[in-house]
Design a protein around this motif. Structure first.
Motif, PDB file in Angstrom:
ATOM      1  N   SER A 206       0.830  -1.206   0.000  1.00  0.00           N
ATOM      2  CA  SER A 206       0.000   0.000   0.000  1.00  0.00           C
ATOM      3  C   SER A 206       0.865   1.257   0.000  1.00  0.00           C
TER       4      SER A 206
ATOM      5  N   LYS B 273       2.444   1.735  -3.379  1.00  0.00           N
ATOM      6  CA  LYS B 273       1.498   2.287  -4.350  1.00  0.00           C
ATOM      7  C   LYS B 273       1.283   3.777  -4.108  1.00  0.00           C
ATOM      8  N   ALA B 274       1.217   4.162  -2.829  1.00  0.00           N
ATOM      9  CA  ALA B 274       1.039   5.580  -2.501  1.00  0.00           C
ATOM     10  C   ALA B 274       2.222   6.397  -2.993  1.00  0.00           C
TER      11      ALA B 274
ATOM     12  N   GLU C  48       4.262   5.562  -5.379  1.00  0.00           N
ATOM     13  CA  GLU C  48       4.224   5.595  -6.839  1.00  0.00           C
ATOM     14  C   GLU C  48       3.219   6.624  -7.336  1.00  0.00           C
ATOM     15  N   SER C  49       2.069   6.718  -6.639  1.00  0.00           N
ATOM     16  CA  SER C  49       1.053   7.703  -7.024  1.00  0.00           C
ATOM     17  C   SER C  49       1.570   9.121  -6.848  1.00  0.00           C
TER      18      SER C  49
ATOM     19  N   ALA D  25       4.022   9.810  -9.505  1.00  0.00           N
ATOM     20  CA  ALA D  25       3.339  10.020 -10.788  1.00  0.00           C
ATOM     21  C   ALA D  25       2.725  11.414 -10.854  1.00  0.00           C
ATOM     22  N   PHE D  26       2.079  11.830  -9.735  1.00  0.00           N
ATOM     23  CA  PHE D  26       1.493  13.167  -9.697  1.00  0.00           C
ATOM     24  C   PHE D  26       2.567  14.246  -9.820  1.00  0.00           C
TER      25      PHE D  26
ATOM     26  N   GLN E 119       3.680  14.339 -13.346  1.00  0.00           N
ATOM     27  CA  GLN E 119       2.627  14.949 -14.161  1.00  0.00           C
ATOM     28  C   GLN E 119       2.573  16.460 -13.946  1.00  0.00           C
TER      29      GLN E 119
END
Length: 256
Positions: free
Chosen positions: A60, A63-64, A66-67, A70-71, A74
């Motif tokens: 978890s 994934k956080a 990685e998010s 990614a943000f 971006q």
């Protein structure tokens, strides 16, 4: 035999038990206790293969992360896009400003060429150097003095002004002739009473002035004109006494 208990891996081996704790470390028990870091896939503990299952909490968190990454990527990409768009917008704006300056410069140069060409043409036709502004002045004084006259009557009044420009006793420009004065008294009454500034020049008058500038001159060299019916007695007396009457056309009498 492998057994999963509360997200941890229990591996039965011939020599002992290996546990995967929630802190992402393997605690090996029997025959020795050793703390080993967990890696994805298979690990060897005390010579035996132990299958490690991913910790749900770590998965978890990963994934956080990685998010977030990614943000961040971006957002950085968006900032770069916006910066590029802003730079492009500034360049486009600057290019438009430069293009407008160039357009105005070319237009001014074109007007200057047209002005010089027209001056040469007028000079060749009627012997007077006149530009666009001179033409407008001549149109206004003709409209004010002879707005009700026919084409020839307007041509005659225009030629009185042009004849004066060519005469050494008068100013050498159309402006100088039209606005000539002694004290507060101007040579042309429409300047004194303000009619010159309020008239609307008709196309008919413009054609007559253009004809005069192009050399049409039936004035016989007239330097003065008078409308006897509206002139003062003193003016009429001076015209008759000091000047030579040439002819009458329309409501005007012409003198030199």
């Amino acid at each position: 035999m492998n057994k999963v208990v509360k997200g941890a891996v229990t591996a039965a081996t011939a020599t002992g038990i290996a546990l995967c704790s929630p802190t992402n470390y393997v605690i090996a028990q029997a025959p020795t206790q050793t703390i080993l870091p967990v890696s994805a896939g298979l690990e060897k503990v005390s010579g035996a293969k132990v299958e490690l299952l991913s910790n749900p909490i770590l998965r978890s968190n990963q994934k956080a992360e990685e998010s977030v990454t990614a943000f961040a990527v971006q957002d950085l990409a968006q900032q770069k896009i916006e910066a590029l768009a802003e730079n492009r917008s500034e360049r486009v704006k600057e290019e438009k400003i430069q293009e407008e300056k160039l357009r105005k410069k070319r237009l001014q140069e074109k007007k200057k060429r047209q002005e010089a060409k027209r001056r040469r043409e007028i000079k060749a036709c009627c012997g007077v150097s006149a530009g666009m502004e001179d033409c407008r002045i001549l149109e206004r004084i003709v409209e004010a003095e002879a707005g009700g006259e026919n084409f020839t009557g307007k041509v005659l009044v225009a030629n009185v002004v042009l004849n004066r420009v060519k005469n050494k006793e008068f100013p050498s420009t159309i402006r100088g002739v039209v606005f000539a004065h002694r004290g507060s008294r101007y040579q042309f009454s429409p300047i004194s009473d303000g009619r010159y500034y309020t008239v609307k020049v008709s196309k008919h008058t413009k054609r007559a002035v253009r004809a005069a500038l192009n050399g049409k001159n039936p004035s016989k060299g007239a330097l003065y004109f008078m409308e006897r019916a509206s002139a003062s007695r003193s003016n009429v007396s001076w015209f008759d006494r000091a000047l030579t009457r040439l002819f009458r056309y329309g409501c005007h009498e012409f003198f030199k």
